[in-house]
Design a protein around this motif. Structure first.
Motif, PDB file in Angstrom:
ATOM      1  N   ALA A  99       0.910  -1.189   0.084  1.00  0.00           N
ATOM      2  CA  ALA A  99      -0.121  -0.046  -0.064  1.00  0.00           C
ATOM      3  C   ALA A  99       0.896   1.277   0.163  1.00  0.00           C
ATOM      4  N   ILE A 100       2.064   1.483   0.804  1.00  0.00           N
ATOM      5  CA  ILE A 100       2.933   2.457   0.752  1.00  0.00           C
ATOM      6  C   ILE A 100       3.639   2.537  -0.630  1.00  0.00           C
ATOM      7  N   MET A 101       3.879   1.476  -1.332  1.00  0.00           N
ATOM      8  CA  MET A 101       4.792   1.551  -2.417  1.00  0.00           C
ATOM      9  C   MET A 101       3.478   2.208  -3.452  1.00  0.00           C
ATOM     10  N   CYS A 102       2.475   1.620  -3.301  1.00  0.00           N
ATOM     11  CA  CYS A 102       1.432   2.327  -4.511  1.00  0.00           C
ATOM     12  C   CYS A 102       1.199   3.674  -4.382  1.00  0.00           C
ATOM     13  N   SER A 103       1.330   4.273  -2.855  1.00  0.00           N
ATOM     14  CA  SER A 103       1.044   5.641  -2.582  1.00  0.00           C
ATOM     15  C   SER A 103       2.388   6.550  -2.867  1.00  0.00           C
ATOM     16  N   LEU A 104       3.448   5.857  -3.185  1.00  0.00           N
ATOM     17  CA  LEU A 104       4.501   6.855  -3.545  1.00  0.00           C
ATOM     18  C   LEU A 104       4.272   7.484  -4.911  1.00  0.00           C
ATOM     19  N   PRO A 105       4.974   9.056  -4.960  1.00  0.00           N
ATOM     20  CA  PRO A 105       4.889   9.525  -6.006  1.00  0.00           C
ATOM     21  C   PRO A 105       5.524   8.818  -7.203  1.00  0.00           C
ATOM     22  N   ARG A 106       4.854   9.016  -8.503  1.00  0.00           N
ATOM     23  CA  ARG A 106       5.537   8.256  -9.654  1.00  0.00           C
ATOM     24  C   ARG A 106       6.737   9.119 -10.247  1.00  0.00           C
ATOM     25  N   ASN A 107       6.557  10.129 -10.171  1.00  0.00           N
ATOM     26  CA  ASN A 107       7.713  11.217 -10.325  1.00  0.00           C
ATOM     27  C   ASN A 107       8.114  12.261  -9.499  1.00  0.00           C
ATOM     28  N   PRO A 108       9.022  11.716  -8.811  1.00  0.00           N
ATOM     29  CA  PRO A 108       9.303  12.585  -7.538  1.00  0.00           C
ATOM     30  C   PRO A 108      10.011  13.823  -8.248  1.00  0.00           C
ATOM     31  N   THR A 109       9.798  14.898  -7.283  1.00  0.00           N
ATOM     32  CA  THR A 109      10.314  16.258  -7.754  1.00  0.00           C
ATOM     33  C   THR A 109      11.754  16.926  -7.153  1.00  0.00           C
ATOM     34  N   THR A 110      11.793  16.157  -6.051  1.00  0.00           N
ATOM     35  CA  THR A 110      13.252  16.578  -5.429  1.00  0.00           C
ATOM     36  C   THR A 110      14.086  15.097  -5.307  1.00  0.00           C
ATOM     37  N   GLN A 111      15.441  15.510  -5.098  1.00  0.00           N
ATOM     38  CA  GLN A 111      16.542  14.442  -4.893  1.00  0.00           C
ATOM     39  C   GLN A 111      15.900  13.753  -3.401  1.00  0.00           C
ATOM     40  N   THR A 112      15.696  14.421  -2.440  1.00  0.00           N
ATOM     41  CA  THR A 112      15.324  14.000  -1.138  1.00  0.00           C
ATOM     42  C   THR A 112      14.287  13.061  -1.409  1.00  0.00           C
ATOM     43  N   GLU A 113      13.171  13.191  -2.269  1.00  0.00           N
ATOM     44  CA  GLU A 113      12.076  12.261  -2.572  1.00  0.00           C
ATOM     45  C   GLU A 113      12.342  11.110  -3.196  1.00  0.00           C
ATOM     46  N   VAL A 114      13.503  11.266  -4.153  1.00  0.00           N
ATOM     47  CA  VAL A 114      14.092  10.181  -4.794  1.00  0.00           C
ATOM     48  C   VAL A 114      14.769   9.349  -3.821  1.00  0.00           C
ATOM     49  N   GLU A 115      15.508   9.857  -3.310  1.00  0.00           N
ATOM     50  CA  GLU A 115      16.218   8.946  -2.172  1.00  0.00           C
ATOM     51  C   GLU A 115      15.365   8.291  -1.114  1.00  0.00           C
ATOM     52  N   ARG A 116      14.320   8.987  -0.707  1.00  0.00           N
ATOM     53  CA  ARG A 116      13.335   8.254   0.239  1.00  0.00           C
ATOM     54  C   ARG A 116      13.030   7.068  -0.354  1.00  0.00           C
ATOM     55  N   ILE A 117      12.321   7.244  -1.966  1.00  0.00           N
ATOM     56  CA  ILE A 117      11.640   6.311  -2.506  1.00  0.00           C
ATOM     57  C   ILE A 117      12.547   5.178  -2.967  1.00  0.00           C
ATOM     58  N   ASN A 118      13.640   5.226  -2.907  1.00  0.00           N
ATOM     59  CA  ASN A 118      14.674   4.347  -3.323  1.00  0.00           C
ATOM     60  C   ASN A 118      14.930   3.537  -1.958  1.00  0.00           C
ATOM     61  N   ARG A 119      15.075   4.394  -0.822  1.00  0.00           N
ATOM     62  CA  ARG A 119      15.204   3.396   0.436  1.00  0.00           C
ATOM     63  C   ARG A 119      14.135   2.726   0.898  1.00  0.00           C
ATOM     64  N   ILE A 120      13.072   3.046   0.644  1.00  0.00           N
ATOM     65  CA  ILE A 120      11.709   2.459   0.814  1.00  0.00           C
ATOM     66  C   ILE A 120      11.575   1.223  -0.272  1.00  0.00           C
ATOM     67  N   VAL A 121      12.135   1.394  -1.405  1.00  0.00           N
ATOM     68  CA  VAL A 121      11.876   0.312  -2.374  1.00  0.00           C
ATOM     69  C   VAL A 121      12.914  -1.025  -2.124  1.00  0.00           C
ATOM     70  N   GLN A 122      14.334  -0.442  -1.689  1.00  0.00           N
ATOM     71  CA  GLN A 122      15.195  -1.425  -1.327  1.00  0.00           C
ATOM     72  C   GLN A 122      14.774  -2.232  -0.225  1.00  0.00           C
TER      73      GLN A 122
END
Length: 168
Positions: A99-122
């Motif tokens: 559910a968390i993965m589905c709610s993540l933004p598809r196109n992150p706008t900042t580097q912080t968001e990109v890193e956060r999403i990558n950590r969650i996915v890993q």
């Protein structure tokens, strides 16, 4: 190629105490296919793996064997229940993570968001592929099949003994 037709059973019986329900379908013919020719070089047939408990727990012939099977069932059922609850709790966490993965933004706008999403996915991938979890899940599935087999043997024996008692 030669084709023959074989009838499909019309009313398969439901296995007693099973959640499998037969599907009622109109009578059809299923074509049989005969493969002709040679086996390709390098072809390695897939081995058929028979679980160890099939040979270890054959048909029961005495009350003593039945008691032994029941003791094994009771002992391993406790392990199964514990493992099953652990595996189910982990699977529930995976559902929450899905559910968390589905709610993540598809196109992150900042580097912080990109890193956060990558950590969650890993973290998600790490947990899903955790060797300890996968071993517990496999053991749980094995025990479920083994316990079902033992239970079936006990029920078969009880049914035979019931029949013998009724015809004595």
């Amino acid at each position: 190629m030669t084709t023959d037709s074989a009838p499909v059973p019309r009313n398969p019986e439901q296995v007693k105490s099973s959640s499998v329900v037969p599907i009622q379908a109109p009578l059809k013919t299923v074509p049989k296919k005969l493969v002709q020719g040679t086996i390709p070089s390098g072809y390695i047939p897939k081995p058929v793996i028979v679980p160890d408990y099939i040979g270890k727990y054959p048909v029961i012939h005495s009350d003593e064997e039945r008691d032994q099977y029941r003791a094994v069932f009771n002992d391993q059922y406790a392990e199964y229940k514990e493992l099953h609850s652990e595996v189910q709790a982990t699977l529930k966490k995976f559902d929450e993570m899905d559910a968390i993965m589905c709610s993540l933004p598809r196109n992150p706008t900042t580097q912080t968001e990109v890193e956060r999403i990558n950590r969650i996915v890993q973290e998600y991938q790490k947990k899903k592929n955790d060797a300890t979890f996968l071993e517990k899940k496999e053991r749980c599935e094995y025990l479920k099949s083994k316990l079902s087999h033992i239970k079936q043997r006990i029920q078969e024996y009880d049914k035979v003994m019931e029949w013998k008692d009724g015809n004595s």
